[in-house]
Scaffold this motif. Structure first.
Motif, PDB file in Angstrom:
ATOM      1  N   LEU A 100     122.048  -9.740  83.482  1.00  0.00           N
ATOM      2  CA  LEU A 100     122.132  -8.531  85.031  1.00  0.00           C
ATOM      3  C   LEU A 100     122.075  -7.251  83.440  1.00  0.00           C
ATOM      4  O   LEU A 100     121.057  -6.214  84.239  1.00  0.00           O
ATOM      5  CB  LEU A 100     123.550  -8.248  86.231  1.00  0.00           C
ATOM      6  N   PRO A 101     123.045  -7.259  82.719  1.00  0.00           N
ATOM      7  CA  PRO A 101     123.034  -6.505  81.153  1.00  0.00           C
ATOM      8  C   PRO A 101     121.167  -6.176  81.272  1.00  0.00           C
ATOM      9  O   PRO A 101     120.955  -5.243  81.310  1.00  0.00           O
ATOM     10  CB  PRO A 101     123.530  -6.996  80.015  1.00  0.00           C
ATOM     11  N   VAL A 102     119.976  -6.881  80.954  1.00  0.00           N
ATOM     12  CA  VAL A 102     119.067  -7.019  80.600  1.00  0.00           C
ATOM     13  C   VAL A 102     118.248  -6.078  81.689  1.00  0.00           C
ATOM     14  O   VAL A 102     117.531  -5.401  81.690  1.00  0.00           O
ATOM     15  CB  VAL A 102     117.962  -8.259  80.758  1.00  0.00           C
ATOM     16  N   GLN A 103     118.857  -6.769  83.053  1.00  0.00           N
ATOM     17  CA  GLN A 103     118.129  -6.081  84.773  1.00  0.00           C
ATOM     18  C   GLN A 103     118.434  -4.725  84.500  1.00  0.00           C
ATOM     19  O   GLN A 103     117.784  -3.652  84.302  1.00  0.00           O
ATOM     20  CB  GLN A 103     119.058  -6.957  85.682  1.00  0.00           C
ATOM     21  N   ILE A 104     119.698  -4.400  84.312  1.00  0.00           N
ATOM     22  CA  ILE A 104     120.483  -2.801  84.403  1.00  0.00           C
ATOM     23  C   ILE A 104     119.693  -2.076  83.282  1.00  0.00           C
ATOM     24  O   ILE A 104     119.543  -0.650  83.725  1.00  0.00           O
ATOM     25  CB  ILE A 104     121.314  -2.768  84.367  1.00  0.00           C
ATOM     26  N   ALA A 105     119.544  -2.010  82.715  1.00  0.00           N
ATOM     27  CA  ALA A 105     119.765  -1.193  80.965  1.00  0.00           C
ATOM     28  C   ALA A 105     118.264  -1.871  79.904  1.00  0.00           C
ATOM     29  O   ALA A 105     117.812  -1.316  79.151  1.00  0.00           O
ATOM     30  CB  ALA A 105     121.402  -1.805  79.965  1.00  0.00           C
ATOM     31  N   GLY A 106     117.790  -3.621  79.833  1.00  0.00           N
ATOM     32  CA  GLY A 106     116.380  -3.853  79.374  1.00  0.00           C
ATOM     33  C   GLY A 106     115.640  -2.658  79.378  1.00  0.00           C
ATOM     34  O   GLY A 106     115.673  -1.769  80.459  1.00  0.00           O
ATOM     35  N   PRO A 224     115.270  -9.746  66.505  1.00  0.00           N
ATOM     36  CA  PRO A 224     114.199  -9.170  66.234  1.00  0.00           C
ATOM     37  C   PRO A 224     115.029  -7.561  66.775  1.00  0.00           C
ATOM     38  O   PRO A 224     116.227  -7.743  67.542  1.00  0.00           O
ATOM     39  CB  PRO A 224     113.316  -9.379  66.594  1.00  0.00           C
ATOM     40  N   GLY A 225     114.711  -6.756  66.349  1.00  0.00           N
ATOM     41  CA  GLY A 225     115.602  -4.751  66.634  1.00  0.00           C
ATOM     42  C   GLY A 225     114.972  -4.858  68.122  1.00  0.00           C
ATOM     43  O   GLY A 225     116.236  -4.455  68.704  1.00  0.00           O
ATOM     44  N   ASP A 226     114.210  -5.570  68.676  1.00  0.00           N
ATOM     45  CA  ASP A 226     113.529  -5.496  70.120  1.00  0.00           C
ATOM     46  C   ASP A 226     114.651  -6.289  70.815  1.00  0.00           C
ATOM     47  O   ASP A 226     114.043  -5.882  72.681  1.00  0.00           O
ATOM     48  CB  ASP A 226     112.232  -5.255  70.005  1.00  0.00           C
ATOM     49  N   ARG A 227     115.319  -6.764  70.456  1.00  0.00           N
ATOM     50  CA  ARG A 227     116.658  -6.989  71.420  1.00  0.00           C
ATOM     51  C   ARG A 227     117.286  -6.704  71.704  1.00  0.00           C
ATOM     52  O   ARG A 227     118.829  -7.519  72.123  1.00  0.00           O
ATOM     53  CB  ARG A 227     116.655  -8.927  71.049  1.00  0.00           C
ATOM     54  N   ILE A 228     118.545  -5.774  71.185  1.00  0.00           N
ATOM     55  CA  ILE A 228     118.902  -4.880  71.834  1.00  0.00           C
ATOM     56  C   ILE A 228     118.282  -4.662  73.216  1.00  0.00           C
ATOM     57  O   ILE A 228     117.452  -4.295  74.151  1.00  0.00           O
ATOM     58  CB  ILE A 228     118.892  -4.186  70.951  1.00  0.00           C
ATOM     59  N   ILE A 229     119.760  -4.207  74.232  1.00  0.00           N
ATOM     60  CA  ILE A 229     119.584  -4.240  75.369  1.00  0.00           C
ATOM     61  C   ILE A 229     120.037  -2.926  75.852  1.00  0.00           C
ATOM     62  O   ILE A 229     121.022  -2.237  76.116  1.00  0.00           O
ATOM     63  CB  ILE A 229     120.484  -5.029  76.317  1.00  0.00           C
ATOM     64  N   GLY A 230     118.882  -1.959  75.985  1.00  0.00           N
ATOM     65  CA  GLY A 230     119.748  -0.693  76.517  1.00  0.00           C
ATOM     66  C   GLY A 230     119.529   0.163  74.412  1.00  0.00           C
ATOM     67  O   GLY A 230     119.322  -0.203  73.449  1.00  0.00           O
ATOM     68  N   ALA A 231     119.870   1.959  74.795  1.00  0.00           N
ATOM     69  CA  ALA A 231     120.166   2.237  73.801  1.00  0.00           C
ATOM     70  C   ALA A 231     121.817   1.579  73.227  1.00  0.00           C
ATOM     71  O   ALA A 231     122.581   1.004  73.311  1.00  0.00           O
ATOM     72  CB  ALA A 231     120.229   3.834  73.696  1.00  0.00           C
ATOM     73  N   GLU A 232     121.730   1.625  71.203  1.00  0.00           N
ATOM     74  CA  GLU A 232     122.385   1.914  70.540  1.00  0.00           C
ATOM     75  C   GLU A 232     124.231   2.160  71.446  1.00  0.00           C
ATOM     76  O   GLU A 232     123.828   3.482  72.068  1.00  0.00           O
ATOM     77  CB  GLU A 232     122.560   1.883  69.388  1.00  0.00           C
ATOM     78  N   PHE A 236     128.593  -1.225  76.011  1.00  0.00           N
ATOM     79  CA  PHE A 236     130.307  -1.682  76.718  1.00  0.00           C
ATOM     80  C   PHE A 236     130.430  -0.697  77.849  1.00  0.00           C
ATOM     81  O   PHE A 236     130.516  -1.485  79.169  1.00  0.00           O
ATOM     82  CB  PHE A 236     131.741  -0.387  76.456  1.00  0.00           C
ATOM     83  N   GLU A 237     128.948  -0.548  78.381  1.00  0.00           N
ATOM     84  CA  GLU A 237     128.866   0.544  79.906  1.00  0.00           C
ATOM     85  C   GLU A 237     128.442  -0.064  80.721  1.00  0.00           C
ATOM     86  O   GLU A 237     128.644  -0.371  81.817  1.00  0.00           O
ATOM     87  CB  GLU A 237     128.272   2.084  79.188  1.00  0.00           C
ATOM     88  N   THR A 238     127.384  -1.052  79.970  1.00  0.00           N
ATOM     89  CA  THR A 238     126.367  -2.169  80.705  1.00  0.00           C
ATOM     90  C   THR A 238     127.418  -3.307  80.880  1.00  0.00           C
ATOM     91  O   THR A 238     127.411  -3.355  82.030  1.00  0.00           O
ATOM     92  CB  THR A 238     125.165  -2.159  79.769  1.00  0.00           C
ATOM     93  N   ALA A 239     128.742  -3.705  80.108  1.00  0.00           N
ATOM     94  CA  ALA A 239     129.011  -4.432  80.335  1.00  0.00           C
ATOM     95  C   ALA A 239     129.949  -4.249  81.311  1.00  0.00           C
ATOM     96  O   ALA A 239     130.319  -5.503  82.670  1.00  0.00           O
ATOM     97  CB  ALA A 239     129.790  -4.607  79.239  1.00  0.00           C
ATOM     98  N   MET A 240     130.793  -3.060  81.659  1.00  0.00           N
ATOM     99  CA  MET A 240     131.919  -2.351  82.953  1.00  0.00           C
ATOM    100  C   MET A 240     131.055  -2.498  83.994  1.00  0.00           C
ATOM    101  O   MET A 240     130.874  -3.131  85.539  1.00  0.00           O
ATOM    102  CB  MET A 240     131.731  -1.595  82.739  1.00  0.00           C
ATOM    103  N   LYS A 241     129.497  -2.084  84.022  1.00  0.00           N
ATOM    104  CA  LYS A 241     128.947  -2.238  85.198  1.00  0.00           C
ATOM    105  C   LYS A 241     128.258  -3.466  85.945  1.00  0.00           C
ATOM    106  O   LYS A 241     127.982  -3.322  86.604  1.00  0.00           O
ATOM    107  CB  LYS A 241     127.423  -1.157  85.294  1.00  0.00           C
ATOM    108  N   THR A 242     127.911  -4.294  85.036  1.00  0.00           N
ATOM    109  CA  THR A 242     127.601  -6.024  84.848  1.00  0.00           C
ATOM    110  C   THR A 242     128.778  -6.279  85.396  1.00  0.00           C
ATOM    111  O   THR A 242     128.836  -6.567  87.405  1.00  0.00           O
ATOM    112  CB  THR A 242     127.263  -6.328  84.070  1.00  0.00           C
ATOM    113  N   LEU A 243     129.901  -6.164  85.686  1.00  0.00           N
ATOM    114  CA  LEU A 243     131.037  -6.724  86.175  1.00  0.00           C
ATOM    115  C   LEU A 243     131.629  -6.037  87.623  1.00  0.00           C
ATOM    116  O   LEU A 243     131.850  -6.493  88.179  1.00  0.00           O
ATOM    117  CB  LEU A 243     132.258  -7.025  85.163  1.00  0.00           C
TER     118      LEU A 243
END
Length: 367
Positions: A100-106, A224-232, A236-243
């Protein structure tokens, strides 16, 4: 169905999903549940059956090759699998939690790559937030991600990771700026095959024996750098939305195991004869079974209401998701304990499934 006609129950489509999942579970999940528990082994039969029927990660949108199930349909899948085997229900549940983090912010590239792989059954997705010293206090995490040229290098330990070692993909939360507290945490996709990724021994648990829970070790893992999910700094915000969204799936597990225990207890009470009649004819037992049924139905309605809010992204999702998770998990514990009581001495033995359900139910209150 015309849009001006109010909907007071599950749609025909949702009913059909429940029936389809139940058929798969009756044939391919329930028969192995006791053996999976007894031998603390991964439920491979359930994994294969859910994958074949496209119920392993039903939430993945159709745009990425998934089934495109809405939040309620996903809840129905998890509920029905948990009714047969809670360990197996962690397959669709954790695939949603992890991806879901990838889906929300990736980025679109990340979604195309990883959601497609998940939908195609190329590997499951786990979620790496907790650490030995950072459970509920996730901001206290110590896992670090440091930039090196275009890459990121990750170091740290994650604990209580569901399906670790089985999943191919991991959403990992790591500190990228220690000065910024929660705003200094970022999210990344790590693959099982990345150099420096390893796993601890399986935890020996009270329940959900079929779902491996292990530590994940990250030792100079270069990605690789492109494996960050959303902006640096948005991890934490993504993690909380996921939960917020995935607490609803724990509620669904709880409703499922409670229903499984109630179904078994009802069937047993109708068959078991004492004093010349079935024990279901005794008023004391009728009261108990009626209370169990009421609690399960209340938990189910709360869970479905929360699923609707999850699908729409309503502002009160945080409350409804947490309330449904809390109420349904307490219900699962109460109802499974009562089911053991209905079976008496038999309920206390492994020859009957309710003691397993009671042990499995406990985790829904904890995680």
């Amino acid at each position: 169905m015309s849009s001006d006609f109010p909907l007071y129950a599950l749609s025909e489509e949702h009913q059909a999903i429940r029936e389809a999942v139940r058929a798969v579970c009756d044939a391919k999940v329930a028969p192995y549940a006791a053996d999976v528990d007894e031998n603390a082994r991964y439920p491979q039969e359930a994994h294969d059956a859910l994958l074949a029927a496209d119920f392993h990660a039903p939430h993945v949108p159709e745009a990425y090759g998934g089934a495109g199930a809405d939040a309620l349909a996903t809840v129905l899948v998890i509920e029905e699998v948990a009714r047969a085997c809670v360990s197996s229900s962690l397959i669709p549940a954790v695939n949603k939690l992890g991806s879901l983090p990838v889906q929300i912010a990736g980025s679109e590239e990340l979604k195309q790559k990883y959601l497609r792989k998940l939908a195609a059954g190329e590997g499951g997705f786990s979620y790496c937030l907790s650490e030995p010293d950072a459970g509920s206090d996730a901001v206290a995490m110590k896992t670090r991600a440091v930039r090196d040229g275009d890459d990121w290098v990750l170091n740290g330990v994650k604990r209580w990771i569901t399906n670790a070692g089985v999943s191919e993909y991991y959403t990992v939360m790591a500190v990228t700026d220690p000065e910024q507290r929660s705003k200094g945490i970022s999210a990344f996709v790590v693959e099982k095959s990345d150099e420096g990724v390893s796993f601890g021994a399986k935890e020996k648990k009270l329940g959900i024996q079929g779902s491996p829970t292990r530590e994940v070790y990250l030792d100079n893992v270069r990605i690789p750098g492109d494996r960050i999910i959303g902006a640096e700094g948005t991890g934490f915000e993504t993690a909380m939305k996921t939960l917020d969204h995935t607490r609803v799936t724990i509620a669904a597990q709880a409703v499922g195991v409670a229903q499984g225990a109630l179904d078994y207890a009802l069937g047993y009470a109708q068959e078991r004869k004492q004093f010349g009649k079935s024990i279901a004819e005794f008023q004391g037992l009728q009261f108990l079974l009626a209370d169990m049924g009421m609690k399960v139905e209340a938990a189910r309605q709360m869970t479905y209401a929360a699923a609707g809010r999850s699908e729409r992204g309503d502002k009160d999702l945080t409350f409804f998701g947490a309330a449904a998770k809390c109420f349904a998990s307490d219900t699962a514990m109460a109802v499974t304990v009562d089911a053991v009581q209905v079976l008496g001495g038999y309920g206390y033995t492994r020859d009957y499934p309710v003691e397993r359900m009671m042990r499995d139910a406990k985790i829904t209150q904890i995680y």
